[in-house]
Scaffold this motif. Structure first.
Motif, mmCIF file in Angstrom:
data_model
loop_
_atom_site.group_PDB
_atom_site.id
_atom_site.type_symbol
_atom_site.label_atom_id
_atom_site.label_comp_id
_atom_site.label_asym_id
_atom_site.label_seq_id
_atom_site.Cartn_x
_atom_site.Cartn_y
_atom_site.Cartn_z
ATOM 1 N N SER A 233 17.141 -24.016 -16.495
ATOM 2 C CA SER A 233 16.150 -23.043 -16.035
ATOM 3 C C SER A 233 15.895 -23.232 -14.546
ATOM 4 O O SER A 233 15.559 -24.335 -14.107
ATOM 5 N N VAL A 234 16.055 -22.156 -13.777
ATOM 6 C CA VAL A 234 15.864 -22.237 -12.330
ATOM 7 C C VAL A 234 14.471 -22.792 -12.002
ATOM 8 O O VAL A 234 13.485 -22.457 -12.666
ATOM 9 N N ALA A 235 14.408 -23.701 -11.033
ATOM 10 C CA ALA A 235 13.155 -24.331 -10.590
ATOM 11 C C ALA A 235 12.486 -25.153 -11.690
ATOM 12 O O ALA A 235 11.336 -25.565 -11.555
ATOM 13 N N GLY A 236 13.201 -25.374 -12.805
ATOM 14 C CA GLY A 236 12.611 -26.122 -13.924
ATOM 15 C C GLY A 236 11.497 -25.341 -14.602
ATOM 16 O O GLY A 236 10.586 -25.922 -15.195
ATOM 17 N N LEU A 237 11.567 -24.005 -14.534
ATOM 18 C CA LEU A 237 10.521 -23.171 -15.145
ATOM 19 C C LEU A 237 10.406 -23.457 -16.633
ATOM 20 O O LEU A 237 11.403 -23.652 -17.312
ATOM 21 N N GLY A 238 9.193 -23.452 -17.121
ATOM 22 C CA GLY A 238 8.956 -23.592 -18.563
ATOM 23 C C GLY A 238 8.439 -24.962 -18.920
ATOM 24 O O GLY A 238 9.121 -25.957 -18.738
ATOM 25 N N GLY A 239 7.232 -24.999 -19.413
ATOM 26 C CA GLY A 239 6.658 -26.281 -19.845
ATOM 27 C C GLY A 239 7.069 -26.587 -21.269
ATOM 28 O O GLY A 239 7.736 -25.788 -21.915
ATOM 29 N N CYS A 240 6.686 -27.740 -21.750
ATOM 30 C CA CYS A 240 6.978 -28.095 -23.140
ATOM 31 C C CYS A 240 5.693 -27.916 -23.940
ATOM 32 O O CYS A 240 4.703 -28.604 -23.677
ATOM 33 N N PRO A 241 5.684 -26.982 -24.891
ATOM 34 C CA PRO A 241 4.435 -26.691 -25.602
ATOM 35 C C PRO A 241 3.908 -27.841 -26.457
ATOM 36 O O PRO A 241 2.785 -27.807 -26.929
ATOM 37 N N TYR A 242 4.733 -28.895 -26.668
ATOM 38 C CA TYR A 242 4.280 -29.983 -27.551
ATOM 39 C C TYR A 242 3.862 -31.231 -26.791
ATOM 40 O O TYR A 242 3.499 -32.219 -27.380
ATOM 41 N N ALA A 243 3.971 -31.214 -25.472
ATOM 42 C CA ALA A 243 3.566 -32.389 -24.697
ATOM 43 C C ALA A 243 2.773 -31.886 -23.502
ATOM 44 O O ALA A 243 3.323 -31.287 -22.583
ATOM 45 N N LYS A 244 1.482 -32.076 -23.557
ATOM 46 C CA LYS A 244 0.574 -31.530 -22.548
ATOM 47 C C LYS A 244 0.997 -31.908 -21.127
ATOM 48 O O LYS A 244 1.202 -33.066 -20.818
ATOM 49 N N GLY A 245 1.152 -30.863 -20.295
ATOM 50 C CA GLY A 245 1.454 -31.106 -18.882
ATOM 51 C C GLY A 245 2.884 -31.532 -18.598
ATOM 52 O O GLY A 245 3.259 -31.742 -17.449
ATOM 53 N N VAL A 274 19.043 -22.415 -5.269
ATOM 54 C CA VAL A 274 17.906 -23.078 -4.612
ATOM 55 C C VAL A 274 16.971 -22.011 -4.034
ATOM 56 O O VAL A 274 15.745 -22.076 -4.215
ATOM 57 N N ASP A 275 17.540 -21.001 -3.373
ATOM 58 C CA ASP A 275 16.720 -19.902 -2.820
ATOM 59 C C ASP A 275 15.937 -19.199 -3.926
ATOM 60 O O ASP A 275 14.754 -18.907 -3.762
ATOM 61 N N ALA A 276 16.608 -18.933 -5.050
ATOM 62 C CA ALA A 276 15.951 -18.247 -6.168
ATOM 63 C C ALA A 276 14.813 -19.104 -6.729
ATOM 64 O O ALA A 276 13.738 -18.600 -7.061
ATOM 65 N N GLY A 277 15.044 -20.415 -6.804
ATOM 66 C CA GLY A 277 14.026 -21.339 -7.310
ATOM 67 C C GLY A 277 12.807 -21.406 -6.407
ATOM 68 O O GLY A 277 11.661 -21.406 -6.872
ATOM 69 N N GLN A 278 13.057 -21.441 -5.094
ATOM 70 C CA GLN A 278 11.949 -21.478 -4.136
ATOM 71 C C GLN A 278 11.197 -20.137 -4.162
ATOM 72 O O GLN A 278 9.969 -20.100 -4.094
ATOM 73 N N PHE A 279 11.949 -19.049 -4.296
ATOM 74 C CA PHE A 279 11.377 -17.694 -4.333
ATOM 75 C C PHE A 279 10.400 -17.550 -5.501
ATOM 76 O O PHE A 279 9.251 -17.150 -5.327
ATOM 77 N N ALA A 288 8.502 -26.030 -6.974
ATOM 78 C CA ALA A 288 9.549 -26.018 -8.004
ATOM 79 C C ALA A 288 9.628 -27.391 -8.660
ATOM 80 O O ALA A 288 9.421 -28.412 -8.009
ATOM 81 N N VAL A 289 9.938 -27.412 -9.985
ATOM 82 C CA VAL A 289 10.096 -28.688 -10.688
ATOM 83 C C VAL A 289 11.591 -29.041 -10.671
ATOM 84 O O VAL A 289 12.221 -29.187 -11.706
ATOM 85 N N SER A 290 12.141 -29.106 -9.469
ATOM 86 C CA SER A 290 13.556 -29.445 -9.340
ATOM 87 C C SER A 290 13.711 -30.400 -8.172
ATOM 88 O O SER A 290 13.445 -30.042 -7.032
ATOM 89 N N ARG A 291 14.133 -31.611 -8.478
ATOM 90 C CA ARG A 291 14.283 -32.591 -7.396
ATOM 91 C C ARG A 291 15.358 -32.174 -6.407
ATOM 92 O O ARG A 291 15.165 -32.224 -5.206
ATOM 93 N N ALA A 292 16.521 -31.760 -6.933
ATOM 94 C CA ALA A 292 17.619 -31.352 -6.050
ATOM 95 C C ALA A 292 17.220 -30.108 -5.262
ATOM 96 O O ALA A 292 17.449 -30.029 -4.046
ATOM 97 N N GLY A 293 16.602 -29.146 -5.939
ATOM 98 C CA GLY A 293 16.189 -27.902 -5.274
ATOM 99 C C GLY A 293 15.218 -28.157 -4.143
ATOM 100 O O GLY A 293 15.374 -27.644 -3.034
ATOM 101 N N ASN A 294 14.199 -28.974 -4.411
ATOM 102 C CA ASN A 294 13.197 -29.270 -3.380
ATOM 103 C C ASN A 294 13.791 -30.095 -2.237
ATOM 104 O O ASN A 294 13.447 -29.894 -1.078
ATOM 105 N N ALA A 295 14.709 -31.013 -2.574
ATOM 106 C CA ALA A 295 15.327 -31.845 -1.539
ATOM 107 C C ALA A 295 16.208 -30.994 -0.623
ATOM 108 O O ALA A 295 16.172 -31.138 0.612
ATOM 109 N N ILE A 296 16.978 -30.086 -1.214
ATOM 110 C CA ILE A 296 17.850 -29.208 -0.402
ATOM 111 C C ILE A 296 17.007 -28.286 0.457
ATOM 112 O O ILE A 296 17.283 -28.073 1.640
#
Length: 302
Positions: A233-245, A274-279, A288-296
């Motif tokens: 998932s781009v930017a790490g979108l989507g939380g886990c509904p069974y583990a808060k936060g 990366v552009d799409a994730g930042q967008f 974004a919840v992406s280490r590589a994306g944020n670093a780039i």
């Protein structure tokens, strides 16, 4: 064992990633995100979900999104369809692939949809037949294949059983999903091998959640077994509904960075992703919840 030379990455951000967002996201924004992702080279994007808007309000604009995207030839635009009503809406909106789902955990199935695994999959028979009649690809997701929030361990025999049932419905592809992100690399091979015994390995995919930070390691363990399709998932979108936060989906940027480093071909341009994730992250008002994306992205700013 040598790793695969090439993999397919299925981008699930526009559906699995955005569906839990509290703020309503406009159809225009979703369309823009899908178009950015296909221009990056993704050949399979999960773009919509035809479920009751009462249950998933965020997906109420799915028809509009499917009709508004700039269709790229050769790209599979997928939609989640829990029943015939959903299937008919997906068909009308031009979905290339419909996705059905069932749990490998009996406790999860009972708790979530109040019926057994066997009954839950039987309910999809009509959808499966309609997909075949309309020449639409059929994909199934096996949730909780590596662990369940209610029963804990999931027997390998349950995974085999569910994969076999979906195979018998005529599925073209089957996702083996770590819904709550509890898998570690040593668990991956036995589960994937249980699935391989029931279904062609070329049609099996790994859908790993990063709740405990194990998704990339689990993907690597799946590569070692020979699995060549992965969901992210781009930017790490989507939380886990069974583990808060907790984070849910593994970030596409992180998966692509790893594949690039391993010399595995994806056909996807990491910079555009990366552009799409930042967008999308800017529009959601968070990082974004992406280490590589944020670093780039940070490196570009110098």
């Amino acid at each position: 064992m040598s790793l695969p030379k090439k993999v397919k990455i299925v981008e699930v951000g526009p559906r699995d990633g955005l569906q839990n967002e509290k703020e309503t996201i406009s159809a225009e924004l979703k369309i823009e995100l899908v178009n950015r992702l296909t221009s990056a080279g993704f050949v399979n994007v999960e773009a919509a979900s035809f479920v009751s808007p009462k249950w998933v309000p965020q997906m109420a604009t799915s028809g509009e999104v499917m009709r508004g995207i700039a269709r790229k030839p050769g790209v599979i635009y997928s939609a989640l369809t829990p029943n015939m009503k959903g299937f008919e809406a997906a068909l009308e909106a031009g979905a290339d692939e419909v996705v059905i789902f069932g749990a490998a955990s009996e406790a999860f199935s009972q708790k979530n949809i109040n019926c057994s695994i066997a009954e839950s999959i039987e309910r999809f028979r009509e959808v499966a037949l309609a997909a075949k009649q309309n020449n639409i690809r059929l994909r199934a997701a096996v949730s909780c294949a590596f662990g369940c929030p209610y029963q804990g361990e999931v027997p390998l025999s349950s995974v085999s059983d569910v994969v076999g049932r979906f195979r018998d419905l005529g599925c073209d592809e089957i996702d083996i999903a770590d819904t709550i992100g509890v898998a570690t690399p040593n668990k991956v091979a036995p589960v994937m091998q249980a699935a391989i015994r029931e279904f062609n390995i070329d049609g099996l995919s790994g859908h790993f959640h990063d709740t405990y930070g194990q998704a990339l390691a689990n993907i690597y363990a799946s590569l070692e077994v020979g699995i060549t399709i992965y969901h992210s998932s781009v930017a790490g979108l989507g939380g886990c509904p069974y583990a808060k936060g907790a984070t849910g989906n593994v970030a596409s940027e992180d998966v692509l960075y790893m594949m690039q480093g391993l010399g595995i071909e994806t056909g996807i341009d990491l910079d555009i992703v990366v552009d799409a994730g930042q967008f999308i992250s800017q529009h959601l008002g968070r990082k974004a919840v992406s280490r590589a994306g944020n670093a780039i992205a940070a490196k570009r700013l110098g």
